[in-house]
Design an enzyme around this catalytic site. Structure first.
Site, short mmCIF file in Angstrom:
data_model
loop_
_atom_site.label_atom_id
_atom_site.label_comp_id
_atom_site.label_asym_id
_atom_site.label_seq_id
_atom_site.Cartn_x
_atom_site.Cartn_y
_atom_site.Cartn_z
CG HIS A 1 -2.05 0.95 1.15
ND1 HIS A 1 -3.38 0.56 1.15
CD2 HIS A 1 -2.08 2.30 1.06
CE1 HIS A 1 -4.16 1.62 1.08
NE2 HIS A 1 -3.38 2.70 1.03
CG HIS B 1 -1.63 6.25 -2.22
ND1 HIS B 1 -2.74 6.14 -3.04
CD2 HIS B 1 -1.99 5.70 -1.03
CE1 HIS B 1 -3.73 5.57 -2.35
NE2 HIS B 1 -3.30 5.29 -1.14
CG ASP C 1 -0.69 10.96 -5.76
OD1 ASP C 1 -0.64 9.95 -5.03
OD2 ASP C 1 -1.76 11.53 -6.05
N GLY D 1 -9.64 7.97 -2.04
CA GLY D 1 -10.35 9.25 -1.92
C GLY D 1 -11.32 9.28 -0.75
CD GLU E 1 -7.61 6.26 5.03
OE1 GLU E 1 -6.57 6.91 5.18
OE2 GLU E 1 -8.07 5.96 3.90
CG ASP F 1 -1.53 5.76 3.13
OD1 ASP F 1 -1.92 5.35 2.01
OD2 ASP F 1 -2.22 6.51 3.84
#
Length: 341
Positions: free
Chosen positions: A15, A17, A19, A172, A202, A279
């Site tokens: 996991h 991301h 960006d 999101g 989450e 994350d």
């Protein structure tokens, strides 16, 4: 264990991301390519792209990504970004990583979803060749966007299925766009043959984890809301689901308001499968070594535990069976000297 030993441990990450994980040097390169001014002082730039230690909420945390979005709008930028994250991971002995990203966020200046994925895969491939790591891509839809946009993106990127693209996700605003809203599209996309992982629980809603499990999803991101939910934990284990835990991020967003609210110990003691993840390396100012340090500090996680969590991660990964076998063998050999100590 000391930091240097934790850094040496072989690791797998599920996991991460794209960006949210760019190094400051790469952000500067991307800004120059995009002709966007960013601070030259490291501390100023870091403040711009790192979320506060305590945010008001997940949505507050996500605002940080607005700085990076304009920098990831060309194939060159996306390739550079993907390579950068693979390099960061490899330098702390990550042997397997899945990097997730939302093509939609890189389509502001005319790129297609297919072009976005192609560019990211090129960067992953460069990193794999240079550092001996295995790196795969997960394509995210954005929960708050039109379902038609995500539907089109998922369908269009299928040409890269099992050519580096190994799965799908939705990221999101979970609170306002729960699994029930996404269920039909998730089922449609599952029919394509690639697996799904999903951000779930989450935002503090245990029912969202229930809904995700009922969709047959075998990997769930965060699952913070499983804390103190005995029946849900039993369902989680009975359905052979693996948790993608993100400790620092969850404390920042207040998904876990305190260390005691974080579900790791309950998951571990119940025998649930889990993985440890960053994350967002930059937004959360972390890396896997830092996360491991925190697990040792707060939960007395042992080398044997880390080995088990990394086994779980590789087994739950979206790599091919042959890749999993090779990675598990590599993992076991890497831990032999530490387990004997």
């Amino acid at each position: 264990m000391e930091t240097k030993d934790l850094k040496k441990l072989a690791k797998a990450e599920l996991h991460c991301h794209l960006d949210g994980s760019l190094s400051l040097d790469t952000i500067r390169q991307l800004a120059a390519l995009a002709q966007v001014d960013v601070p030259q002082d490291d501390s100023e730039l870091k403040q711009l792209v790192t979320a506060p230690e305590t945010c008001e909420s997940l949505m507050d945390y996500l605002k940080t990504f607005d700085v990076i979005r304009p920098l990831l709008q060309t194939p060159q930028a996306l390739t550079l970004a993907a390579y950068d994250v693979v390099k960061q991971a490899a330098l702390e002995n990550v042997i397997y990583i899945e990097i997730r990203f939302a093509p939609e966020l890189s389509m502001d200046q005319g790129l297609t979803a297919t072009q976005v994925v192609e560019a990211v895969l090129k960067g992953l491939e460069q990193g794999q060749k240079e550092f001996g790591i295995v790196a795969k891509a997960i394509v995210c839809g954005m929960r708050q966007s039109s379902l038609d946009i995500s539907r089109e993106i998922f369908a269009n990127v299928l040409e890269w299925a099992n050519k580096g693209l190994v799965g799908f996700d939705f990221a999101g605003n979970e609170l306002d766009f729960p699994p029930a809203v996404l269920a039909d599209l998730i089922k449609e996309t599952q029919a394509y043959g690639l697996p799904f992982t999903l951000h779930a629980g989450e935002c503090g809603c245990p029912n969202y984890i229930v809904d995700a499990i009922d969709l047959g999803i075998k990997r769930l991101g965060h699952v913070t809301a499983i804390h103190n939910q005995k029946d849900l934990l039993a369902k989680f284990i009975a359905n052979d689901v693996t948790a993608e835990l993100c400790f620092t991020s969850n404390l920042q967003t207040k998904a876990a308001r305190t260390v005691e609210d974080f579900p790791y110990m309950q998951l571990r003691q119940a025998g649930a499968k889990l993985s440890i993840n960053t994350d967002n390396r930059t937004v959360s100012d972390t890396n896997l070594t830092k996360e491991y340090e925190l697990f040792v500090k707060h939960f007395e996680t042992s080398v044997t535990d880390f080995l088990e969590h990394n086994r779980d991660a590789i087994k739950a990964s979206f790599a091919s069976p042959a890749e999993k076998e090779a990675l598990l063998d590599r993992l076991e050999k890497a831990y032999q000297s530490y387990i004997k100590k």
